[in-house]
Design an enzyme around this catalytic site. Structure first.
Site, PDB file in Angstrom:
ATOM      1  N   HIS A 148     -13.603   6.545  -6.321  1.00 54.74           N
ATOM      2  CA  HIS A 148     -12.425   5.709  -6.101  1.00 54.74           C
ATOM      3  C   HIS A 148     -11.272   6.103  -7.008  1.00 54.74           C
ATOM      4  CE1 HIS A 148     -15.818   3.362  -4.533  1.00 54.74           C
ATOM      5  NE2 HIS A 148     -14.956   3.027  -3.603  1.00 54.74           N
ATOM      6  N   LYS A 183       0.845  -1.210   0.000  1.00 51.81           N
ATOM      7  CA  LYS A 183       0.000   0.000   0.000  1.00 51.81           C
ATOM      8  C   LYS A 183       0.873   1.251   0.000  1.00 51.81           C
ATOM      9  CE  LYS A 183      -3.007   2.626   3.149  1.00 51.81           C
ATOM     10  NZ  LYS A 183      -4.112   2.966   2.233  1.00 51.81           N
TER      11      LYS A 183
END
Length: 776
Positions: A712, A19
């Protein structure tokens, strides 16, 4: 001997390393070379972890920088033309499909502005995959240096022999769709796709792969005949390649395949069949009866979807049923599915209560469990006596713990009446009172709840958790954040405000921390989509609400607002589905306990002057049993009743909203209608507006807010683009029932793009408001 195998391993790393790397790359703070190096480091670290745990068969090609289905889109040359035309670097093209790409014109390089592909839930999990989006006359071509081959060779060079994982051709096409303006039925492309699989399998064989895991999870569905009948010719071709290809392990999971047993009987030319014996242990006998005389059974007995320790005694009994019939050389002990859906390792949890921690098992621990079970079956229980005795002690301790049972909660559940599930009046009466109370215009605008969580918010939250600031100092900071959010909404011209949720870490964890029956981890992160990770709380006992959870912040926001303030709650089914639930009582019991706790909160919000209350249920569709029939009917019955129980305690003049994201709502529309929410907001920006036709066909009477832009992606939609979306929606919806809002909450976005997007959204709504005012 019985070998152990894992179907897939979590990608993020022990500290969410992936991430951090991908987000740094997107922000221009990490080079592509360093991003790729970090991916390689993580892959090798994960292979070694599994090898050190004693696992015999270790997967490769389960790693992805964003999503494994998206990997296959690029692998097979099915990237839609709107992305390929920009000649982006392959990894940037990959990320553009996942999250969109927007770049202004620079020097001799033209502007780039492409939205992301549609993203939906992966079966009934909280993981999201990117939908293959196909063209009429679609051509398939294996890309250069295929990822499955490259990663197999990478592991081989590191001294680890792996089993590459592929998404099978039938599932790849069935989970895909025709692009906008295209008419192709994806399954019609199967014969064109199969040669690419043949070529890929040949390359894997040449690289040294002995077996390949080929996932066909759609076999758990009730399939249309054309899809169901496609398995036999596809695998006759792929399974009969002989020495040209590795042996194939045909993997299914998340359900049983007994209803498609005739398909299985046609696959006896394949080396092995994998089934999920955690979700549906009763299928084992039937599946064994359908195997060929030399075929191997991979039996999934370690749960890839939950965090509870495996009961070794029960797991070994399941495996021994198989070995007694097939022999030890024809049985593999496996995880039920990929371990992608579990946290990385329990070793990172330093603050968990020792009693409760002893009940859990994360991915690294599950790898060790698999090795122990395989050894117990191969060499006998005495070979792992200490491990079996310790496991039995843990299982017994949990079953008898006082932490799991609260007599007061059970007593309250026993006193629930039928009246508690129903609002006082039908919708026409309610909406009339709500309109008088709220005085909203046509095409009212709102957001779904959260606003950007800045680094400053996260820093203050961390300081509070570390004791570096007082609760009073933190509360003052949150009040200032709420003031800023209210002011921004005033400037934007929104019609129904939210307080922005600056105090909330996660839409489920925040509530779990304020309810009894939950425990929390510090590092148990699970990938939801792309770089987005969640840390699901764990339900260990009966659930109740000791005190109000959100009233203070919402009441304060309302006191400084000149527009209606919307209270924001997470619904009972989503709290359940986005937690790791108990496996010792039925989920309907847990959902009802959560509904009672939320009912108290809804009533308290109304008493505090909050007359618009949103109870989000994005996970309602996710929890839907994968097959039609009694199990699905029962689920929808108790799920709908749980929602209604949570909201039915308010007056008619209080407006109840609910939100669904990534829900193919046409699959369970009667249940959505049965929720009886006054306003329903749904993710819709990446879906065809034709999907809204179900609201027309079913004469849906209440208000609807289909999302007009994708949150998103960092991409900012233009005002005209949003006007066009609203125009599409008005082909199917009555203008008096249409709300205008984004797809979902704005927590993960930056303020600059958020303000720009909402400005365009509000202007588009005002345009139609003016149009209809003039026309009428």
């Amino acid at each position: 001997m019985v070998q152990s195998s894992i179907l897939g391993f979590p990608r993020m790393g022990v500290n969410r390393d992936l991430k951090k790397a991908t987000e740094a790359y997107w922000a221009g703070k990490l080079s592509q070379k360093d991003l790729l190096a970090e991916g390689k480091r993580l892959r090798q670290e994960h292979w070694k972890l599994q090898k050190d745990a004693g696992v015999d068969i270790i997967p490769s090609n389960d790693f992805s920088f964003y999503d494994h289905v998206l990997d296959h889109i690029q692998l097979f040359g099915t990237t839609p033309p709107r992305y390929t035309q920009h000649k982006l670097d392959p990894i940037d093209e990959f990320f553009a499909m996942g999250r969109g790409h927007q770049k202004p014109q620079m020097d001799d390089k033209p502007a780039v502005d492409v939205p992301s592909l549609e993203m939906v839930k992966w079966f009934d999990s909280n993981y999201h995959y990117v939908k293959p989006t196909l063209q009429d006359g679609q051509k398939f071509k294996l890309n250069d240096n295929p990822k499955p081959v490259a990663e197999f060779l990478e592991a081989k060079e590191a001294g680890i022999k792996t089993r590459p994982v592929l998404l099978g051709p039938v599932s790849f096409l069935t989970l895909g769709k025709a692009d906008r303006g295209q008419k192709v039925d994806p399954i019609d492309l199967l014969q064109d796709l199969l040669p690419v699989y043949e070529e890929l399998l040949a390359k894997l064989k040449e690289a040294g792969a002995d077996t390949v895991q080929i996932d066909e999870p759609v076999l758990v569905f009730d399939l249309p005949p054309r899809v169901k009948n496609s398995f036999k010719p596809a695998y006759e071709k792929l399974g009969n390649l002989g020495d040209k290809a590795p042996q194939l392990v045909f993997a299914t999971y998340f359900g049983d395949i007994v209803h498609n047993i005739d398909v299985l009987q046609s696959l006896q030319n394949l080396y092995a069949i994998h089934i999920d014996a955690v979700r549906n242990p009763e299928q084992v006998e039937t599946v064994m009866g359908a195997l060929g005389p030399k075929q191997t059974l991979s039996i999934g007995v370690v749960d890839g979807r939950n965090i509870w320790k495996t009961n070794f005694k029960k797991a070994i009994e399941k495996v021994e049923v198989a070995t007694q019939k097939l022999g030890k050389d024809r049985v593999l002990v496996a995880s039920s599915s990929s371990l992608l859906h579990t946290p990385h390792t329990l070793a990172s949890e330093k603050k968990l209560d020792a009693e409760v921690k002893d009940w859990f098992s994360f991915a690294v621990e599950k790898a060790k469990e698999l090795a122990i079970i395989a050894k117990a079956v191969t060499d006998g229980p005495a070979s792992v006596r200490d491990e079996l005795e310790a496991n039995a002690k843990s299982i017994e301790a949990r079953a008898t713990s006082k932490l799991t049972n609260d007599p007061k909660v059970k007593d309250r559940q026993a006193k629930i009446t039928d009246e508690m599930f129903n609002r006082k009046s039908p919708f026409p009466t309610r909406i009339s009172q709500q309109q008088a109370n709220l005085n909203l215009p046509m095409f009212p605008t709102t957001t779904i709840g959260s606003f950007p969580q800045t680094s400053e918010i996260r820093i203050h939250r961390n300081k509070l958790n570390k004791g570096e600031i007082t609760a009073e100092e933190y509360e003052k900071f949150i009040e200032k954040e709420i003031q800023d959010v209210v002011k921004i909404q005033e400037e934007l011209g929104l019609d129904v405000y939210v307080h922005g949720e600056p105090e909330r870490n996660d839409m489920v964890q925040y509530f779990g921390e304020r309810l009894t029956g939950y425990v929390f981890t510090t590092h148990a992160w699970v990938q939801s989509y792309g770089s987005r990770c969640v840390r699901p709380p764990i339900i260990v006992g009966d659930v109740s609400r000791p005190q109000a959870m959100t009233v203070k912040e919402s009441k304060y926001a309302a006191s400084i607002s000149n527009k209606p303030m919307k209270g924001m709650l997470t619904g009972p089914i989503t709290c359940l589905r986005w937690s790791f639930p108990r496996d010792d009582i039925h989920q309907s019991v847990q959902a009802q306990q959560l509904a009672l706790a939320l009912r108290d909160e809804v009533v308290d919000l109304e008493a505090a002057g909050i007359y618009v209350i949103q109870v989000d249920e994005p996970a309602l569709r996710e929890g839907l049993p994968l097959r039609t029939g009694l199990e699905r009917e029962n689920y929808l019955s108790w799920a709908v009743k749980s929602f209604r129980l949570s909201v039915a305690g308010v007056k008619d003049s209080t407006q109840i909203h609910s939100h669904f994201c990534y829900s193919e709502f046409q699959d369970f529309f009667p249940a959505i209608a049965a929720l009886d929410a006054d306003v329903l907001s749904i993710e819709n920006s990446k879906s065809d507006a034709k999907l809204l036709k179900v609201f027309v066909d079913e004469a849906y009477p209440r208000h609807i807010g289909p999302g007009v832009y994708d949150i998103h992606s960092p991409r900012v939609p233009g005002e005209q683009e949003i006007k066009d979306r609203i125009k599409e929606m008005l082909q199917y919806l009555n203008p008096n029932q249409l709300w205008v809002d984004p797809d979902c909450g704005l927590k993960t976005r930056q303020w600059k793009e958020t303000k720009a997007s909402l400005t365009n959204m509000v202007n588009a709504a005002k345009f139609y408001r003016q149009q209809y005012a003039t026309a009428h």
